[in-house]
Enzyme design. Structure first.
Site, PDB file in Angstrom:
ATOM      1  CE1 TYR A  20      -4.080  -1.684  -0.007  1.00 29.43           C
ATOM      2  CE2 TYR A  20      -3.071  -3.075   1.668  1.00 29.43           C
ATOM      3  CZ  TYR A  20      -4.082  -2.841   0.748  1.00 29.43           C
ATOM      4  OH  TYR A  20      -5.085  -3.743   0.585  1.00 29.43           O
ATOM      5  CG  HIS A 179      -8.437   3.829   5.159  1.00 28.30           C
ATOM      6  ND1 HIS A 179      -8.481   5.160   4.832  1.00 28.30           N
ATOM      7  CD2 HIS A 179      -9.015   3.180   4.121  1.00 28.30           C
ATOM      8  CE1 HIS A 179      -9.034   5.305   3.639  1.00 28.30           C
ATOM      9  NE2 HIS A 179      -9.374   4.122   3.188  1.00 28.30           N
ATOM     10  NE  ARG A 209      -4.247   4.562  -3.391  1.00 25.17           N
ATOM     11  CZ  ARG A 209      -4.993   3.579  -2.918  1.00 25.17           C
ATOM     12  NH1 ARG A 209      -6.307   3.607  -3.036  1.00 25.17           N
ATOM     13  NH2 ARG A 209      -4.442   2.562  -2.306  1.00 25.17           N
ATOM     14  CG  ASN A 211      -6.788  -0.455  -3.886  1.00 22.49           C
ATOM     15  OD1 ASN A 211      -5.836  -1.229  -3.866  1.00 22.49           O
ATOM     16  ND2 ASN A 211      -7.606  -0.293  -2.848  1.00 22.49           N
ATOM     17  CD  GLU A 253     -12.417  -0.693  -5.352  1.00 22.13           C
ATOM     18  OE1 GLU A 253     -13.340  -1.441  -4.995  1.00 22.13           O
ATOM     19  OE2 GLU A 253     -11.808   0.066  -4.568  1.00 22.13           O
ATOM     20  CE1 TYR A 304      -9.011  -4.542   4.799  1.00 20.66           C
ATOM     21  CE2 TYR A 304      -8.011  -4.095   2.661  1.00 20.66           C
ATOM     22  CZ  TYR A 304      -8.956  -3.809   3.624  1.00 20.66           C
ATOM     23  OH  TYR A 304      -9.852  -2.808   3.419  1.00 20.66           O
ATOM     24  CE  LYS A 305      -4.358  -5.877  -2.329  1.00 18.72           C
ATOM     25  NZ  LYS A 305      -5.306  -4.836  -2.782  1.00 18.72           N
TER      26      LYS A 305
END
Lengths: 327, 314
Positions: A20, A179, A209, A211, A253, A304-305
């Site tokens: 990240y 977050h 950005r 993601n 995204e 997390y993903k």
């Protein structure tokens, strides 16, 4: 076939790792990819614009709570409306038309067959509230963030393509709270740097950005909100059991960030793209790069993903596809 | 590099608002519509070889033109040039609009305090508040006979205006009006430094939390030239010597290091640079107390090393 020709591929050429980061860059720049190009405009209507807008209208009719606007954000919604109308014109000047006389505007969207005169700030001149009206003309999820007391607050949004989160739950939180669950983000100062970056944004520039994750559903459906979790929760376990890796969707995204001129509200609009692994496997540069990135991904980020349980299978599928392409 | 590129706007109209104040109305030379802006925004105008920021007085919503009101100041080369040399039809280089004195959307009510030519951003906030139907009250302190835009303020504010002719009347009005605002009110003030100090002190005594107070400094306090120091740019290894009377920003720009900047007086926040080592003598009006004590960023245009060296993450 899904349309990979306008896919905003999330990894830079040669990149083989993912962490990240505040990976922002100025928007409105065209990027060439092995499958086509993307990024010339802030809005990308895609090749399924009418279908997506009709899906969004249905979803909002079924669950009006996907639109959340704190009471003080009404002027910000008008600000967003005007910003997006102008971006629609920039994207498709042949089909989108905006004229103005003072605060009185006239709008025509030929693709959706909308023609509307309205007075900026006067909600009685639109058929719906301003955020719903504009939200049903752009493919992006529309998110608004207030810059208040040194923090960024998520104060309004129209979101129909959330990836395993709920706009109803998150609205009213500040960005550090939202977050909190993302590994390494707050600890490594990414959120505070992102906050500083957002707060320094001015209304004459737009940043973007990209993601990515793997979708929690093995289809191009973009609505995998927490609200509908019972409908999609069993799909990935089934896909894993069947070993149906070509069906797994890379979800990308594309976020656009700017400060709206009239109210100083920050935008965090998200355009969601889906690409099945089976099609990515046909594009060697993307296939090999994705395999490398997923193989290297640290355990906490993969967790997390939500891809930790099957990441090795993904890598095996992609490298297997590479071998059979050679053979 | 500055925050945004300069464009030239055409002077469409000039009005003498009071004996010392000129209103300048600007339009796009090609007849295009000008971008909207947040109330309280300013334009940076290059005039007579000087760059100065002037508040826009419109609501900012779908503007037909940009309007600024310029007070002729003693020894002000920029304002003197705008008063004596500028003519209708001229092209004027401007940057912006920039928003550095924004309205707090989440407030339930606004108390707007203007002193002297500080009325310009207050007029902008008042217009926007009327368009959006936001509750507002105005305190306008002025010298009798020299109150710019008084008729417009009276017409827009109606019964929600407290006029304060003279400094003593303004002090009294602040004392009274700051004491009786409902919870959720935010207060905004623009005027000379002495009035802003009075505003802040009066509000503090009345129990206002600092986050509900917003001030616009149109005259930045005079700063001492400061002691010389050395700055190491960590990423490039460049070593800058910053003499007394020269800002870190100027030293960086002279050395060819690109630092975005605009106001050069510690107000706009554009030249914020990351600090990697050393303690900072913060002299800006942007950073809050937590940010100051962290010593991780500084405004290069006004702030200096607290000791004799700094390291920057540049």
């Amino acid at each position: 076939m899904s349309d990979l020709s306008r896919l905003p591929w999330p990894f830079a050429p040669g990149e083989t790792t993912f962490r990240y980061a505040v990976n922002v860059e100025p928007a409105r720049r065209r990027i060439e990819t092995p499958a086509g190009h993307w990024g010339e405009h802030v809005i990308d209507l895609g090749d399924d614009y009418l279908e997506q807008m009709s899906l969004r209208r249905e979803l909002l009719a079924r669950d009006p709570g996907r639109r959340q606007v704190l009471p003080h954000m009404e002027p910000a919604c008008w600000d967003m409306l005007l910003f997006l109308l102008r971006e629609l014109v920039a994207t498709r000047p042949d089909a989108m038309h905006l004229s103005a006389e003072g605060r009185a505007f006239h709008w025509r969207n030929d693709l959706l067959g909308i023609e509307q005169a309205f007075v900026l700030g006067d909600a009685t001149t639109l058929p719906t509230d301003p955020l719903t009206w504009i939200g049903c003309q752009v493919p992006d999820d529309v998110l608004m963030v207030s810059d208040r007391g040194g923090r960024l607050w998520f104060d309004a949004a129209l979101v129909t393509w959330a990836a395993a989160w709920s706009v109803k739950f998150d609205v009213g939180m500040h960005l550090d709270e939202i977050h909190g669950p993302v590994p390494r983000l707050n600890e490594q100062g990414v959120t505070s740097r992102a906050t500083r970056f957002m707060r320094s944004l001015t209304s004459d520039v737009v940043y973007r950005r990209v993601n990515w994750t793997f979708s929690a559903h093995g289809s191009p459906r973009r609505d995998i909100s927490l609200e509908t979790k019972p409908d999609w929760d069993a799909d990935i376990p089934r896909l894993i059991r069947d070993g149906d890796w070509p069906r797994l969707q890379l979800r990308i995204e594309l976020e656009h960030l700017t400060r709206l001129p009239l109210t100083g509200t920050l935008t965090f609009n998200i355009r969601t793209y889906m690409a099945p692994l089976g099609e990515i496997a046909l594009i060697p540069e993307w296939r090999d790069q994705l395999a490398a990135v997923v193989a290297e991904l640290p355990e906490d980020i993969a967790g997390y993903k939500g891809i930790a349980p099957y990441r090795d299978d993904v890598v095996a599928y992609l490298t297997g596809a590479a071998r059979s392409a050679v053979a | 590099m500055s925050g945004s590129p300069a464009v030239c706007l055409r002077v469409a109209q000039i009005d003498q608002v009071t004996a010392g104040v000129r209103q300048i109305v600007l339009q796009d030379p090609d007849g295009r519509r000008l971008p909207g802006y947040a109330p309280g925004s300013h334009l940076t105008v290059t005039a007579g070889g000087k760059r100065n920021a002037y508040s826009l007085t419109g609501s900012g919503i779908a503007p037909d033109d940009y309007r600024i009101s310029v007070l002729r100041t003693r020894g002000g080369e920029g304002s003197g040039w705008l008063h004596d040399s500028l003519r209708v039809g001229d092209l004027l280089p401007v940057e912006g609009p920039r928003s550095a004195f924004p309205f707090e959307l989440a407030s339930t009510r606004s108390l707007l305090v203007a002193a002297g030519i500080g009325v310009t951003p207050i007029l902008s906030h008042l217009r926007a508040a009327r368009i959006w139907g936001r509750p507002v009250e105005v305190v306008y302190g002025y010298r009798p006979g020299a109150a710019a835009h008084l008729d417009e303020v009276r017409e827009l504010a109606g019964p929600d205006l407290v006029e304060a002719p003279g400094r003593a009347a303004l002090a009294q009005a602040l004392l009274e009006r700051l004491a009786c605002q409902p919870w959720g009110t935010h207060a905004y003030a623009c005027g000379p430094t002495a009035v802003l100090e009075l505003f802040t002190a009066t509000a503090r005594d009345a129990g206002w939390p600092p986050v509900r107070l917003h001030v616009e400094h149109f005259q930045a306090p005079e700063l001492a030239p400061g002691r010389p120091f050395a700055a190491l740019l960590r990423r490039t290894g460049v070593q800058l010597a910053v003499p007394s009377g020269t800002s870190l920003l100027e030293a960086a720009l002279d050395a060819g290091v690109d630092v975005p900047n605009l106001c050069r007086r510690g107000v706009c926040g554009q030249c914020l640079v990351p600090v990697a080592g050393g303690r900072v003598d913060h002299r800006d009006l942007v950073l809050d107390e937590t940010e100051r004590q962290a010593h991780t960023s500084m405004l290069a245009c006004v702030s200096r090393a607290a000791d004799d060296h700094l390291e920057l993450d540049l």
